[in-house]
Scaffold this active site. Sequence first.
Site, mmCIF file in Angstrom:
data_model
loop_
_atom_site.group_PDB
_atom_site.id
_atom_site.type_symbol
_atom_site.label_atom_id
_atom_site.label_comp_id
_atom_site.label_asym_id
_atom_site.label_seq_id
_atom_site.Cartn_x
_atom_site.Cartn_y
_atom_site.Cartn_z
ATOM 1 N N ASP A 50 0.859 -1.188 0.000
ATOM 2 C CA ASP A 50 0.000 0.000 0.000
ATOM 3 C C ASP A 50 0.894 1.237 0.000
ATOM 4 O OD1 ASP A 50 -2.081 1.844 0.381
ATOM 5 O OD2 ASP A 50 -3.190 0.445 1.639
ATOM 6 N N ASP A 72 -2.903 4.739 -2.603
ATOM 7 C CA ASP A 72 -3.876 5.404 -1.738
ATOM 8 C C ASP A 72 -4.262 6.783 -2.292
ATOM 9 O OD1 ASP A 72 -5.241 5.512 0.965
ATOM 10 O OD2 ASP A 72 -3.924 7.250 1.167
ATOM 11 N N GLU A 122 -6.714 3.968 -5.829
ATOM 12 C CA GLU A 122 -7.927 4.326 -5.095
ATOM 13 C C GLU A 122 -8.382 5.698 -5.587
ATOM 14 O OE1 GLU A 122 -9.486 4.969 -0.502
ATOM 15 O OE2 GLU A 122 -7.497 5.665 -1.095
ATOM 16 N N HIS A 177 -10.714 -1.738 4.512
ATOM 17 C CA HIS A 177 -10.394 -1.268 5.856
ATOM 18 C C HIS A 177 -11.116 0.025 6.227
ATOM 19 C CE1 HIS A 177 -7.885 0.870 3.040
ATOM 20 N NE2 HIS A 177 -7.647 1.797 3.957
ATOM 21 N N ASP A 178 -11.718 0.702 5.253
ATOM 22 C CA ASP A 178 -12.425 1.960 5.500
ATOM 23 C C ASP A 178 -13.944 1.793 5.533
ATOM 24 O OD1 ASP A 178 -10.187 3.608 5.682
ATOM 25 O OD2 ASP A 178 -10.118 3.974 3.520
#
Length: 546
Positions: free
Chosen positions: A102, A203, A245, A319-320
């Site tokens: 990431d 990200d 993302e 994860h969000d």
Amino acid sequence: MKKETISEWWKSSVIYQIYPRSFKDSNQDGIGDLQGIIQKLDYLKELGIEAIWLSPVCKSPQDDNGYDISDYQDIDPMFGSMKDMEELIEEGKKRGIRIILDLVLNHSSDEHPWFVEAKKSVDNPYHGYYVWRDGVEGLPPNDMRATFGGSAWEWVPELKQYYFHQFSPKQPDLNWDNEKVREEIYEMIQWWMDKGIGGFRLDVIDQIAKEPDLKITANGPKLHDYIKELSKNTFQKADLVTVGEAWGADIERAKLYSNPDRSEFSMVFQFEHIVLDQQEGKEKWDLEELDFIKLKKIFAKWQKNLYGSGWNSLFWNNHDLPRIVSRWGNDKEYRVESAKMLASILHGMQGTPYIYQGEELGMTNVNWEDIDSYRDIETLNIYKERLEKGYSKEEIMKSIHAKGRDNARTPMQWSSEKNGGFSDGIPWIKINENYPSIHAEDQLRDPNSIFHYYRQLIQMRKDYPIIVNGEFELLLEEDKDLFCYTRKGEGEALLVIANFHGKEIDVPILKEWKDSKAELLLCNYKDNMAEEHFRAYEARIYYHSF
């Protein structure tokens, strides 16, 4: 590596996301770590995944759980060492599992050496690595707000300047207009590629070309120029998977991100289906009733429009996000059936599916009443902010229960032992109280478990190329209960039918497929009736060759 030798292995693979601090604790300090992941590689191999996306493990003060990086080329001690990372890469390779890193390239930590230097003087060579504006204390350059609350501008009195941050004040935005910043980033990425990393998740990559004076954060005018340069200097040199993302992606932008010419990324995360429970034009905490018809149409739009000109990433969780079985399914009476149903819909589509840790077990949201149980900076900030605005505690907690990021971050439930087998220490965040009845050890033993259903779906993608290549067509678009679609190719077709709700329903269109002697590949009820009558949350996948 020559371009012609680069494969597209990720098109028929499934990727598993790990949130390291909540996955498995090997040293009993209450925090998951890299050695814990190594211990569970055989579990992931049995599931059938071919790549792991690791949420950030680089060195960080952990203001935003690792998304504030202070050293891109070191491992945070809470997760282990670079030696542990190298071992994970090698042990993964032995099992046919690649490691996806990431990368947080929009911003760094304010403790990164670049920013420490940048704050020393406006003449410091690193000052231009970040976004600064002159100003007067108390009068920021404009009224832009940060995602985590408060102004997007932070005053530095010794410089008499503000720096720009789209998230926490401890996450200053990098200045991608500075060529030296870009060069340093490319060198760092190549360093990781040389270590054998199998890919990267980028990200909030759509925010790197921000224009704060114009109040532009996502999709700035130079965005795709920057990404093309990034890809050319790094990703295109190896057999990698890359996913960006991009909350602001629409169809046309997604075609640029995932163009088959490999000029940008392998695929993009877009979130149109994710924001359906958010009131239009409001914050994510302003809840809206879920619209099933809209959900179907959004999936169909992306399937149809990227066919042959891009590539979809398929996901319900990360994860969000809250747990999908608690969001769109029924996490009580029909938890198992609805979790399998939701998986069937996603894994039958074209694209690369992502499984978030615990999704394959049907892990659920938590329902903590005390805000002190939460750890997520976004959740804690919104609680304080909304109390000050006059919202009731009940209203705020309802939104947090539905949408809070800590729903996804509770420890992985491995067994019915203490702390779900995650750790013998005190976990950094509370474990979900339902772990004695929802855990991996139990599901590995049960051939009818959610785990084994996911395993079958993953294998099906390998066995049936139609799932990778077939053209998508949504059926019964306006039906309020059925999610039904076909995937068609030369001489073969796939039919996916899912009863999305808790009532029983008849499916007349199934008769045509039964008459053609279509083969039932998978059903989420073990005692399949093989009739046109569907039970609560029932899902079936049929295959027909002709």
